[in-house]
Scaffold this motif. Structure first.
Motif, PDB file in Angstrom:
ATOM      1  N   ARG A   1      -9.336   2.921  -6.996  1.00  0.00           N
ATOM      2  CA  ARG A   1      -8.366   2.357  -7.950  1.00  0.00           C
ATOM      3  C   ARG A   1      -9.039   2.098  -9.300  1.00  0.00           C
ATOM      4  O   ARG A   1      -8.472   2.396 -10.359  1.00  0.00           O
ATOM      5  CB  ARG A   1      -7.794   1.064  -7.369  1.00  0.00           C
TER       6      ARG A   1
ATOM      7  N   LEU B   1     -11.177   1.671  -1.199  1.00  0.00           N
ATOM      8  CA  LEU B   1      -9.892   1.866  -1.870  1.00  0.00           C
ATOM      9  C   LEU B   1      -9.915   1.220  -3.250  1.00  0.00           C
ATOM     10  O   LEU B   1      -9.419   1.793  -4.229  1.00  0.00           O
ATOM     11  CB  LEU B   1      -8.759   1.278  -1.031  1.00  0.00           C
TER      12      LEU B   1
ATOM     13  N   ASN C   1       2.115   1.825  -3.392  1.00  0.00           N
ATOM     14  CA  ASN C   1       1.047   2.353  -4.249  1.00  0.00           C
ATOM     15  C   ASN C   1       0.892   3.866  -4.096  1.00  0.00           C
ATOM     16  O   ASN C   1       0.900   4.607  -5.075  1.00  0.00           O
ATOM     17  CB  ASN C   1      -0.278   1.665  -3.936  1.00  0.00           C
ATOM     18  N   TYR C   2       0.712   4.332  -2.843  1.00  0.00           N
ATOM     19  CA  TYR C   2       0.433   5.762  -2.686  1.00  0.00           C
ATOM     20  C   TYR C   2       1.688   6.621  -2.853  1.00  0.00           C
ATOM     21  O   TYR C   2       1.601   7.795  -3.214  1.00  0.00           O
ATOM     22  CB  TYR C   2      -0.291   6.072  -1.371  1.00  0.00           C
TER      23      TYR C   2
ATOM     24  N   ASN D   1       0.828  -1.204   0.000  1.00  0.00           N
ATOM     25  CA  ASN D   1       0.000   0.000   0.000  1.00  0.00           C
ATOM     26  C   ASN D   1       0.865   1.259   0.000  1.00  0.00           C
ATOM     27  O   ASN D   1       0.551   2.243  -0.695  1.00  0.00           O
ATOM     28  CB  ASN D   1      -0.918  -0.006   1.225  1.00  0.00           C
TER      29      ASN D   1
ATOM     30  N   SER E   1      -5.717   5.621   0.032  1.00  0.00           N
ATOM     31  CA  SER E   1      -4.608   4.717   0.369  1.00  0.00           C
ATOM     32  C   SER E   1      -3.941   5.135   1.664  1.00  0.00           C
ATOM     33  O   SER E   1      -3.631   4.306   2.524  1.00  0.00           O
ATOM     34  CB  SER E   1      -3.571   4.698  -0.758  1.00  0.00           C
TER      35      SER E   1
END
Length: 262
Positions: A175, A171, A89-90, A86, A233
Motif C-alpha cells: 500500500r 500488505l 480495497n482490492y 479488505n 490483498s
C-alpha cells in the motif's frame, strides 16, 4: 463414625473370650478397629476436599470459558468487518487496473480519485481481543481448560496472530509503495481530497485541485504497484483471513459446548 465404633464395641463385649489371651485379642481388635476408623475418616475427608477442589476448578473454568467466549465473539466481529474493508480495497484496485495502459481512459478525474481513495485510504490491521487469553497464558491458567482440543487451539492462537501480523505488514508495504508515488510534485493528494470531499478537516474545494492524476493510468510503475497491492490483498483474504475465520468458529463452537447452561 460413631455407629462403626459402637458396633465394634458391641462385638467385642459379646464375642470376646475370657483370660489374658482373650484380653490381648480384644486389644488387637480394638486397635485394628481404631486404625480402620481413622483410615475411613481420612478417606472421607479427602473425598470431600477433592470434591470441593473440583467444584472450585469447575467454577473457575466456567468463568474463563465465558470470558473467552466474549473475547472471541468480539474478535470475530472485528474480523468480519476487516474482511469487508479488505474486499473493498482490492475490488476498487481491480477497477483501477481495468483502466491502466489504455490509449484513452474512460475515467474522469473524480471517478479516478474515488477509486484511489476507496482502494488505499484504509489500512488493514486485525486487532484481536486477547486480554483474558494472554492473562491465562502468563499465569499458567490455560491448564485449567479441560478440553484438550480447545486448549491446543488457544495455545496456538498467539502463533496464528503473529502470522496474520506478518501478512498485514507485507500488505501495508505494498500500500505504501502506491502512496509513495504521490510524494512527488507530479501527482496530487490534494486533488483526491478535493474530488472526493475527503479533505481530512482541511478547507478544500474543486478549484484547489490544479494537478491531474489521470496520467498515473499510463504509468507502468503505478500499474505494477497496484497489481502487487491487489495480489497481496487477495492473498490476505484467501490464505489468511478466511482460514482465521474458520479457526475462530472452531474455538467458539468448542467454547459453546463446554459452557454449562445456567
Amino acid at each position: 463414625m460413631k455407629i462403626f465404633r459402637k458396633l465394634r464395641q458391641k462385638l467385642l463385649s459379646e464375642n470376646a473370650p475370657n483370660g489374658t489371651a482373650n484380653k490381648l485379642s480384644k486389644y488387637l481388635i480394638y486397635a485394628i478397629g481404631e486404625i480402620v476408623l481413622v483410615v475411613i475418616g481420612i478417606l472421607i475427608a479427602v473425598a470431600i476436599n477433592n470434591n470441593q477442589q473440583r467444584n472450585i476448578l469447575e467454577r473457575k473454568e466456567q468463568t474463563y470459558l465465558r470470558g473467552l467466549q466474549n473475547e472471541f465473539e468480539t474478535s470475530k466481529s472485528k474480523l468480519t468487518q476487516l474482511i469487508k474493508v479488505n474486499q473493498e480495497n482490492y475490488t476498487n484496485a481491480e477497477k483501477i487496473l481495468e483502466h491502466t495502459n489504455q490509449a484513452e481512459s474512460a475515467l474522469s478525474e473524480k471517478e479516478f480519485s474515488n477509486l484511489l481513495f476507496n482502494s488505499f485510504a484504509f489500512d488493514i490491521s486485525f486487532n484481536a481481543n486477547n486480554s483474558l487469553l494472554n492473562e491465562m497464558i502468563n499465569s499458567g491458567s490455560l491448564k485449567d481448560i479441560s478440553n484438550d482440543g480447545l486448549r491446543i487451539l488457544l495455545t496456538n492462537w498467539g502463533a496464528t496472530m503473529e502470522d496474520i501480523a506478518r501478512q498485514e505488514f507485507e500488505l501495508g508495504e505494498q500500500r505504501v509503495k502506491v502512496l509513495d508515488m504521490f510524494r512527488t510534485d507530479r501527482y496530487s493528494i490534494r486533488t483526491i481530497f478535493a474530488q472526493t470531499n475527503a479533505d481530512n478537516g482541511l478547507t478544500l474545494n474543486e478549484q484547489d485541485a490544479t494537478v491531474s492524476n489521470l496520467s498515473l493510468l499510463q504509468s507502468l510503475a503505478f500499474e505494477n504497484n497496484v497489481l502487487m497491492f491487489h495480489s497481496t490483498s487477495l492473498s490476505t483474504e484467501k490464505t489468511h483471513y478466511l482460514p482465521l475465520m474458520q479457526e475462530l468458529d472452531a474455538i467458539l463452537n468448542l467454547l459453546k459446548n463446554e459452557i454449562d447452561e445456567e
